[in-house]
Design a protein around this motif. Structure first.
Motif, PDB file in Angstrom:
ATOM      1  N   PHE A 225      29.306  40.780  40.866  1.00  0.00           N
ATOM      2  CA  PHE A 225      29.006  39.568  41.617  1.00  0.00           C
ATOM      3  C   PHE A 225      27.573  39.115  41.343  1.00  0.00           C
ATOM      4  O   PHE A 225      27.321  37.930  41.124  1.00  0.00           O
ATOM      5  CB  PHE A 225      29.233  39.808  43.108  1.00  0.00           C
ATOM      6  CG  PHE A 225      29.073  38.588  43.950  1.00  0.00           C
ATOM      7  CD1 PHE A 225      30.029  37.590  43.938  1.00  0.00           C
ATOM      8  CD2 PHE A 225      27.956  38.422  44.741  1.00  0.00           C
ATOM      9  CE1 PHE A 225      29.888  36.447  44.714  1.00  0.00           C
ATOM     10  CE2 PHE A 225      27.798  37.286  45.517  1.00  0.00           C
ATOM     11  CZ  PHE A 225      28.763  36.298  45.498  1.00  0.00           C
ATOM     12  N   GLN A 226      26.632  40.073  41.359  1.00  0.00           N
ATOM     13  CA  GLN A 226      25.243  39.746  41.066  1.00  0.00           C
ATOM     14  C   GLN A 226      25.097  39.180  39.654  1.00  0.00           C
ATOM     15  O   GLN A 226      24.320  38.252  39.422  1.00  0.00           O
ATOM     16  CB  GLN A 226      24.355  40.980  41.205  1.00  0.00           C
ATOM     17  CG  GLN A 226      24.130  41.421  42.622  1.00  0.00           C
ATOM     18  CD  GLN A 226      23.306  42.689  42.701  1.00  0.00           C
ATOM     19  OE1 GLN A 226      22.795  43.171  41.690  1.00  0.00           O
ATOM     20  NE2 GLN A 226      23.180  43.236  43.899  1.00  0.00           N
ATOM     21  N   GLN A 227      25.850  39.739  38.719  1.00  0.00           N
ATOM     22  CA  GLN A 227      25.791  39.256  37.344  1.00  0.00           C
ATOM     23  C   GLN A 227      26.312  37.828  37.255  1.00  0.00           C
ATOM     24  O   GLN A 227      25.761  36.999  36.537  1.00  0.00           O
ATOM     25  CB  GLN A 227      26.608  40.174  36.431  1.00  0.00           C
ATOM     26  CG  GLN A 227      26.516  39.812  34.969  1.00  0.00           C
ATOM     27  CD  GLN A 227      27.334  40.749  34.101  1.00  0.00           C
ATOM     28  OE1 GLN A 227      28.314  41.319  34.543  1.00  0.00           O
ATOM     29  NE2 GLN A 227      26.909  40.902  32.861  1.00  0.00           N
ATOM     30  N   ALA A 228      27.354  37.527  37.998  1.00  0.00           N
ATOM     31  CA  ALA A 228      27.948  36.198  37.955  1.00  0.00           C
ATOM     32  C   ALA A 228      26.991  35.128  38.483  1.00  0.00           C
ATOM     33  O   ALA A 228      26.994  33.996  37.993  1.00  0.00           O
ATOM     34  CB  ALA A 228      29.244  36.178  38.750  1.00  0.00           C
ATOM     35  N   ILE A 229      26.174  35.482  39.474  1.00  0.00           N
ATOM     36  CA  ILE A 229      25.248  34.497  40.026  1.00  0.00           C
ATOM     37  C   ILE A 229      23.858  34.607  39.411  1.00  0.00           C
ATOM     38  O   ILE A 229      22.935  33.903  39.836  1.00  0.00           O
ATOM     39  CB  ILE A 229      25.173  34.591  41.564  1.00  0.00           C
ATOM     40  CG1 ILE A 229      24.687  35.954  42.024  1.00  0.00           C
ATOM     41  CG2 ILE A 229      26.510  34.257  42.182  1.00  0.00           C
ATOM     42  CD1 ILE A 229      24.476  36.070  43.523  1.00  0.00           C
ATOM     43  N   GLY A 230      23.698  35.496  38.416  1.00  0.00           N
ATOM     44  CA  GLY A 230      22.453  35.575  37.681  1.00  0.00           C
ATOM     45  C   GLY A 230      21.344  36.360  38.351  1.00  0.00           C
ATOM     46  O   GLY A 230      20.180  36.145  38.041  1.00  0.00           O
ATOM     47  N   GLN A 231      21.678  37.263  39.249  1.00  0.00           N
ATOM     48  CA  GLN A 231      20.653  38.038  39.937  1.00  0.00           C
ATOM     49  C   GLN A 231      20.681  39.524  39.582  1.00  0.00           C
ATOM     50  O   GLN A 231      20.048  40.329  40.244  1.00  0.00           O
ATOM     51  CB  GLN A 231      20.813  37.898  41.440  1.00  0.00           C
ATOM     52  CG  GLN A 231      20.545  36.515  41.958  1.00  0.00           C
ATOM     53  CD  GLN A 231      20.673  36.434  43.463  1.00  0.00           C
ATOM     54  OE1 GLN A 231      21.164  37.361  44.096  1.00  0.00           O
ATOM     55  NE2 GLN A 231      20.238  35.327  44.027  1.00  0.00           N
TER      56      GLN A 231
ATOM     57  N   ASP B 112      29.922  44.799  43.466  1.00  0.00           N
ATOM     58  CA  ASP B 112      28.687  44.115  43.866  1.00  0.00           C
ATOM     59  C   ASP B 112      27.837  43.736  42.658  1.00  0.00           C
ATOM     60  O   ASP B 112      27.268  42.645  42.600  1.00  0.00           O
ATOM     61  CB  ASP B 112      27.873  45.003  44.809  1.00  0.00           C
ATOM     62  CG  ASP B 112      28.553  45.186  46.159  1.00  0.00           C
ATOM     63  OD1 ASP B 112      29.401  44.345  46.518  1.00  0.00           O
ATOM     64  OD2 ASP B 112      28.221  46.174  46.854  1.00  0.00           O
TER      65      ASP B 112
END
Length: 66
Positions: A30-36, A27
């Motif tokens: 994934f957050q890192q990939a979308i910048g969050q 998770d």
């Protein structure tokens, strides 16, 4: 988890903890990939905790075989 907590826990519980940590790691990636991603240091912390747990499990397995 600290090393003392890990050593005090049974292997079955540690395997469940590894699964939970891997899900959290997914998770966070994934957050890192979308910048969050709010706390990037948490990625490193989770990876190290997983490694500690696996090390303790391996130590126990090796001590059982000797």
């Amino acid at each position: 988890m600290t090393l003392n907590e890990i050593r005090a826990t049974e292997n079955a519980d540690l395997l469940v903890e590894i699964d939970d940590l891997k899900e959290e790691l997914f998770d966070l990636r994934f957050q890192q990939a979308i910048g969050q991603l709010e706390n990037p240091a948490r990625l490193k912390e989770i990876r190290k905790t997983i490694a500690r747990i696996k090390t303790v499990i391996t130590e126990r397995e090796l001590s059982e075989t000797k």
